[in-house]
Motif scaffolding. Structure first.
Motif, short mmCIF file in Angstrom:
data_model
loop_
_atom_site.label_atom_id
_atom_site.label_comp_id
_atom_site.label_asym_id
_atom_site.label_seq_id
_atom_site.Cartn_x
_atom_site.Cartn_y
_atom_site.Cartn_z
N LEU A 145 7.24 -43.59 10.12
CA LEU A 145 7.92 -43.17 11.35
C LEU A 145 6.85 -43.03 12.43
O LEU A 145 6.01 -42.13 12.39
N MET A 146 6.87 -43.95 13.38
CA MET A 146 5.87 -43.98 14.44
C MET A 146 6.60 -43.86 15.78
O MET A 146 7.28 -44.79 16.22
N GLY A 179 16.60 -37.44 10.76
CA GLY A 179 16.49 -36.67 9.53
C GLY A 179 17.38 -37.19 8.41
O GLY A 179 17.15 -36.87 7.23
N GLY A 180 18.38 -38.00 8.75
CA GLY A 180 19.26 -38.59 7.75
C GLY A 180 18.75 -39.90 7.19
O GLY A 180 19.32 -40.43 6.22
N LEU A 181 17.68 -40.42 7.76
CA LEU A 181 17.11 -41.69 7.30
C LEU A 181 16.09 -41.39 6.20
O LEU A 181 14.89 -41.59 6.34
N THR A 182 16.61 -40.92 5.09
CA THR A 182 15.75 -40.34 4.05
C THR A 182 14.94 -41.35 3.25
O THR A 182 14.13 -40.96 2.41
N LEU A 205 3.21 -40.84 9.55
CA LEU A 205 3.89 -40.10 10.61
C LEU A 205 3.00 -40.09 11.84
O LEU A 205 1.93 -39.48 11.85
N GLY A 206 3.43 -40.78 12.88
CA GLY A 206 2.65 -40.88 14.11
C GLY A 206 3.37 -40.21 15.27
O GLY A 206 4.40 -40.71 15.73
N LEU A 237 21.60 -46.96 9.60
CA LEU A 237 20.58 -47.74 8.89
C LEU A 237 19.92 -46.87 7.81
O LEU A 237 18.72 -46.61 7.83
N THR A 238 20.72 -46.44 6.88
CA THR A 238 20.24 -45.46 5.88
C THR A 238 19.25 -46.04 4.88
O THR A 238 18.59 -45.28 4.17
N LYS A 239 19.13 -47.36 4.82
CA LYS A 239 18.16 -47.98 3.92
C LYS A 239 16.84 -48.30 4.61
O LYS A 239 15.93 -48.85 3.98
N LEU A 240 16.75 -47.92 5.86
CA LEU A 240 15.57 -48.23 6.65
C LEU A 240 14.33 -47.57 6.06
O LEU A 240 14.33 -46.40 5.71
N LYS A 241 13.24 -48.35 5.96
CA LYS A 241 11.98 -47.82 5.44
C LYS A 241 10.92 -47.63 6.52
O LYS A 241 10.02 -46.80 6.36
N GLU A 242 11.02 -48.40 7.60
CA GLU A 242 10.04 -48.31 8.67
C GLU A 242 10.76 -48.26 10.01
O GLU A 242 11.64 -49.07 10.28
N LEU A 243 10.36 -47.31 10.86
CA LEU A 243 10.95 -47.17 12.18
C LEU A 243 9.83 -46.97 13.20
O LEU A 243 9.09 -45.98 13.15
N TYR A 244 9.70 -47.93 14.11
CA TYR A 244 8.66 -47.89 15.14
C TYR A 244 9.35 -47.74 16.51
O TYR A 244 10.13 -48.59 16.92
#
Length: 256
Positions: free
Chosen positions: A38-39, A30-33, A62-63, A8-15
């Motif tokens: 990132l929570m 670290g590859g999800l640039t 960053l949480g 999911l390299t285009k991901l902007k939000e990851l909870y």
């Protein structure tokens, strides 16, 4: 955590909050640039904060709260200069807060409370956009840094800050509970505070005499364990001046 998420390299939000994850934070993150948020709070992530987070240059939030991360605050976090929110509270992180955090010039909220930090707090004067800082309930000591004067919401209770606090509460909400301060606030050089909590210090004399009340606000002094008749005597002389916007004032359990 499945490594298929690495696609999911285009991901902007990851909870990933509150899932009971254990072990190390997966390095594929670290590859999800393109991540901006990132929570990963409320999990049992272990070890030091991983260096691969330094690759997330677009990160704004960053949480890491309520995790088992340990070690010092890594200085590479200072390279994430788009951060507006950083939470390291309720972790096993320890040591002194690095002055390198001054590089986070976009930061608006900083939570470093209830971890194992100690020593003097550096003067983070470059954080001009900071609107909230929580550093309560640990082992910070030394004088209160002057940069806190312009932060609207400050929580610094339960530490070992010492010296005078005579110029402090310029914040909207300022918590001084349970430190070793010898002189309380008397005036403000910036925006007037609305709520100041200052229980369990060592205030004495007329440390908080100036304009504690105002006809505009509703002053609710809670003054307990006064050591002498004249201590805090002028606390509710409702006169114009400092703290004009105060709505609640708590000064309990001082000089105990």
């Amino acid at each position: 955590l499945p490594y298929t998420l690495a696609r999911l390299t285009k991901l902007k939000e990851l909870y990933l909050r509150n899932n009971g994850f254990k072990g190390r934070l997966p390095d594929f993150i670290g590859g999800l640039t393109n991540l901006e948020k990132l929570m990963v709070s409320k999990n049992n992530w272990e070890g030091p904060i991983p260096t691969f987070l330094s690759k997330l240059k677009k990160l704004k939030y960053l949480g890491l709260r309520e995790t088992a991360f340990e070690g010092n605050i890594p200085t590479f976090l200072a390279t994430l200069d788009k951060l507006t929110y950083l939470s390291l509270s309720e972790t096993r992180l320890s040591g002194e807060v690095p002055k390198a955090l001054n590089a986070l010039v976009s930061l608006k909220e900083l939570y470093i409370n209830s971890a194992w930090f100690y020593g003097p707090l550096p003067n983070l004067s470059s954080l001009k956009k900071l609107t909230l800082i929580d550093l309560a309930d640990k082992f910070f000591s030394g004088p209160v840094p002057s940069f806190l004067l312009r932060v609207p919401v400050v929580s610094m209770g339960g530490n070992y800050f010492s010296g005078s606090a005579t110029a402090l509460p310029c914040a909207d909400h300022f918590t001084l509970v349970g430190n070793c301060l010898s002189a309380g606030p008397t005036k403000c050089g910036g925006p007037a505070a609305q709520k100041t909590t200052a229980e369990c210090n060592k205030f004495c004399g007329t440390a908080m005499a100036a304009g504690a009340c105002s006809g505009k606000g509703v002053c609710m002094p809670d003054v307990e364990k006064i050591p002498s008749a004249d201590a805090f005597a002028p606390i509710c002389k409702c006169e114009k001046g400092y703290w004009a916007s105060h709505k609640k004032l708590r000064c309990s359990n001082n000089n105990t």
